[in-house]
Design an enzyme around this catalytic site. Structure first.
Site, PDB file in Angstrom:
ATOM      1  N   PRO A  23       0.884  -1.176  -0.036  1.00 25.14           N
ATOM      2  CA  PRO A  23      -0.035  -0.156  -0.004  1.00 25.14           C
ATOM      3  C   PRO A  23       0.776   1.259   0.250  1.00 25.14           C
ATOM      4  CG  PRO A  23      -0.051  -1.203   2.023  1.00 25.14           C
ATOM      5  CD  PRO A  23       0.644  -1.983   1.287  1.00 25.14           C
ATOM      6  N   TYR A 181       1.658   5.731  12.872  1.00 28.09           N
ATOM      7  CA  TYR A 181       0.352   6.203  12.800  1.00 28.09           C
ATOM      8  C   TYR A 181      -0.631   5.723  14.122  1.00 28.09           C
ATOM      9  CZ  TYR A 181       1.749   7.551   8.286  1.00 28.09           C
ATOM     10  OH  TYR A 181       2.484   8.073   7.208  1.00 28.09           O
ATOM     11  N   ARG A 229      -0.114  -4.749   9.350  1.00 20.93           N
ATOM     12  CA  ARG A 229       0.992  -4.268   9.137  1.00 20.93           C
ATOM     13  C   ARG A 229       1.500  -3.596  10.410  1.00 20.93           C
ATOM     14  NH1 ARG A 229       3.459  -0.503   4.264  1.00 20.93           N
ATOM     15  NH2 ARG A 229       4.439  -2.640   3.464  1.00 20.93           N
TER      16      ARG A 229
END
Length: 355
Positions: A23, A181, A229
């Site tokens: 991605p 994140y 991930r």
């Protein structure tokens, strides 16, 4: 048969080879909508022979975007635009996947080609959120510390986006718990300084991810693959590390996760990363063997021979490529020729198969 071009079955999905499109954020959306750029970008990698094409980090809420140009799935209106892409990928002989994400304190920035810098609210940005009011960079505005009510809403947002991804026709779902994140921010003690049930000891710091997975599994079919991930290490003292990653992965496996996408870093700007060819393969190897789960290797993998070697040496189960597939969307077709493997080409390209 070449290991790189051997099939891999994950639940009900069969990957025709071990090459996966990572991605990769394109920062090319308006209000979260996919467009022709995404169709061509992702579609060309499917035409190029990759077995699994994973759409970029897709925001589960507007405030979860890295930039205002991020792809999104917080609205039902996003579904038809993504369905068109998933259908094209499928018709091209590949499997369509999508990654769901929330940027947390790394939100409200401009795209990398504009410097990737933080955008203040007074300049058109938005209030960022995080497990603790600790900014990514010292000169960023303080993120808002998430309340438990807001945490529960974020969990709902991930599950709702997963349901929309299924409606759009995606067959593989990846939860983004890496690269600094929001989920990663909860995992690491460097960014998570809470003293409630979401902070402190390991079992508290992983709670947010566990709640997301439990909510997602209620809407994501049991026969379709679920990936996570992770950043296997923060590359910073006192942060998340490979030992915690292995411990987490044991739990993720019990929660029904099928594959761990093993990346690293991204949490703090002062990380000292020893980058080099295949520098992150060590993490996929360690997680694969210690936790007994499928893993994906990433990070400066650039040749067919290198990818083949990683798989033959059982350091990973799939090769997840990013920059190399930006340079060469048809890497799988070229790699097959290098490894002496006969594979199908798109009928429209057959005339070019033989030199």
């Amino acid at each position: 048969m070449s290991k790189l071009f051997s099939p891999l079955t994950i639940k009900s999905i069969v990957l025709k080879n071990r090459i996966v499109v990572s991605p990769m954020c394109q920062y090319s959306s308006e209000e979260g909508f996919a467009n022709d750029w995404h169709l061509v970008h992702l579609g060309s990698r499917a035409v190029g022979g990759a077995a699994l094409v994973i759409a970029e980090a897709t925001a589960v809420s507007p405030e979860g975007r890295i930039t205002s140009s991020d792809l999104g799935l917080w609205n039902d209106e996003h579904i038809p635009h993504l369905r068109r892409i998933a259908e094209f990928i499928s018709h091209s002989g590949s499997v369509a996947g999508i990654q769901l994400a929330h940027a947390g304190r790394k939100a409200s920035t401009v795209p990398p080609w504009q410097g990737g810098t933080y955008v203040k609210r007074s300049e058109g940005g938005w209030q960022t959120v995080a497990p603790s009011a600790v900014p990514f960079r010292e000169d960023d505005e303080l993120p808002g510390e998430l309340t438990e009510v807001q945490i529960r809403q974020a969990v709902v947002d991930f599950a709702a986006a997963a349901e929309r991804a299924l409606d759009a026709g995606f067959k593989v779902l990846e939860i983004h718990a890496a690269h600094g994140y929001l989920i990663h921010q909860f995992l690491s003690s460097l960014s998570n300084q809470r003293n409630d049930r979401y902070g402190g000891p390991f079992e508290n710091r992983i709670r947010f991810l566990m709640e997301i997975l439990q909510a997602v599994r209620k809407v994501w079919p049991n026969d379709l693959p679920l990936f996570v991930r992770i950043s296997a290490t923060d590359w910073a003292e006192g942060g998340w590390d490979i030992e915690q990653s292995v411990e987490l992965t044991h739990i993720l496996k019990q929660q029904g996760v099928d594959l761990i996408d093993c990346s690293s870093g991204g949490l703090v700007p002062y990380a000292k990363i020893n980058a080099g060819p295949g520098y992150q393969v060590q993490f996929s190897e360690r997680v694969k063997h210690d936790a007994g789960i499928l893993t994906g290797a990433v990070g400066l993998i650039t040749s067919a021979e290198q990818a083949e070697s990683i798989l033959k040496e059982e350091k990973a189960d799939v090769i997840i490529l990013a920059r190399q597939l930006l340079r060469d969307p048809y890497f799988p077709l070229h790699a097959a020729r290098i490894l002496g493997q006969e594979i199908e080409w798109p009928l429209q390209y057959e005339r070019a198969k033989k030199l």
